[in-house]
Design a protein around this motif. Structure first.
Motif, PDB file in Angstrom:
ATOM      1  N   GLY A  10      40.503  41.974  47.819  1.00 21.54           N
ATOM      2  CA  GLY A  10      39.347  42.619  47.210  1.00 21.54           C
ATOM      3  C   GLY A  10      38.246  42.789  48.227  1.00 21.54           C
ATOM      4  N   CYS A  11      37.525  41.710  48.476  1.00 28.58           N
ATOM      5  CA  CYS A  11      36.373  41.774  49.375  1.00 28.58           C
ATOM      6  C   CYS A  11      36.646  41.184  50.748  1.00 28.58           C
ATOM      7  CB  CYS A  11      35.187  41.065  48.737  1.00 28.58           C
ATOM      8  SG  CYS A  11      35.425  39.268  48.566  1.00 28.58           S
ATOM      9  N   LEU A  55      36.012  38.206  51.549  1.00 29.46           N
ATOM     10  CA  LEU A  55      34.998  37.175  51.794  1.00 29.46           C
ATOM     11  C   LEU A  55      35.048  36.027  50.790  1.00 29.46           C
ATOM     12  CD1 LEU A  55      32.004  39.599  52.445  1.00 29.46           C
ATOM     13  CD2 LEU A  55      33.375  38.395  54.159  1.00 29.46           C
ATOM     14  N   CYS A  79      35.008  37.963  45.340  1.00 36.84           N
ATOM     15  CA  CYS A  79      35.331  38.789  44.171  1.00 36.84           C
ATOM     16  C   CYS A  79      36.382  38.162  43.256  1.00 36.84           C
ATOM     17  CB  CYS A  79      35.772  40.177  44.605  1.00 36.84           C
ATOM     18  SG  CYS A  79      37.431  40.241  45.334  1.00 36.84           S
ATOM     19  N   CYS A 127      41.903  34.797  50.519  1.00 38.24           N
ATOM     20  CA  CYS A 127      41.494  35.679  51.618  1.00 38.24           C
ATOM     21  C   CYS A 127      40.712  34.956  52.699  1.00 38.24           C
ATOM     22  CB  CYS A 127      40.682  36.861  51.098  1.00 38.24           C
ATOM     23  SG  CYS A 127      39.020  36.432  50.522  1.00 38.24           S
ATOM     24  N   CYS A 155      41.874  42.752  38.999  1.00 38.72           N
ATOM     25  CA  CYS A 155      41.283  41.414  39.109  1.00 38.72           C
ATOM     26  C   CYS A 155      42.031  40.356  38.314  1.00 38.72           C
ATOM     27  CB  CYS A 155      39.833  41.455  38.624  1.00 38.72           C
ATOM     28  SG  CYS A 155      39.676  41.832  36.852  1.00 38.72           S
ATOM     29  N   ARG A 191      35.315  45.168  37.655  1.00 37.43           N
ATOM     30  CA  ARG A 191      34.555  46.417  37.644  1.00 37.43           C
ATOM     31  C   ARG A 191      34.754  47.213  36.357  1.00 37.43           C
ATOM     32  NH1 ARG A 191      32.498  47.189  42.839  1.00 37.43           N
ATOM     33  NH2 ARG A 191      33.609  46.054  44.443  1.00 37.43           N
TER      34      ARG A 191
END
Length: 148
Positions: free
Chosen positions: A37-38, A40, A43, A58, A96, A129
């Motif tokens: 996803g991100c 980082l 998310c 991740c 997600c 989202r």
């Protein structure tokens, strides 16, 4: 070579120690449930369990997993939370959902009958989202109620 315990099996991978677990799961082991996803850890799309705790794959380097058990969504199937998500039509696009299911399973493992506030807090690190969060929260609460 690094040996990981993934979904109950010892798996050897040829990767640098700093390689994120997500890349190893998807690219080396063919486990596609955790999604990028991100990148980082913010998310929630990539969440897996490490020793029963939901963590972002991740930004978890594989060197940190020595002696620990990694469980992906493929490793929990079938699980009552998955059934309830389908029954309650809790997901919309589904991107997600695997990460959210992993957090839900971890929550139900430590709190078998959570209420909506506890579920919402457990899903705080997840981004949906599509706006299906309320349906997901209700489904997870129902999964705890169905456990009776």
């Amino acid at each position: 070579m690094i040996t990981l315990l993934v979904n109950g099996e010892h798996r050897q991978v040829d990767a640098e120690p700093e390689t994120p677990l997500l890349y190893v799961l998807r690219n080396d082991l063919g486990l596609m449930g955790a999604r990028f996803g991100c990148g980082l850890g913010l998310c929630g799309a990539c969440f897996v369990h490490v020793d029963g705790v939901a963590v972002p794959a991740c930004d978890t380097p594989i060197w940190s997993l020595e002696g620990k058990a990694v469980t992906t969504v493929e490793g929990i199937s079938p699980h009552p939370v998955q059934r309830v998500f389908l029954d309650e039509q809790a997901a919309q696009c589904g991107y997600c959902v695997t990460g959210i299911i992993m957090s839900a399973v971890a929550l139900l493992g430590r709190s078998p009958h959570p209420g909506e506030p506890e579920v919402a807090a457990a899903l705080d690190r997840h981004l949906c989202r599509c706006g299906a969060q309320q349906r997901m929260v209700r489904a997870i609460v129902k999964a705890g109620e169905d456990d009776d």
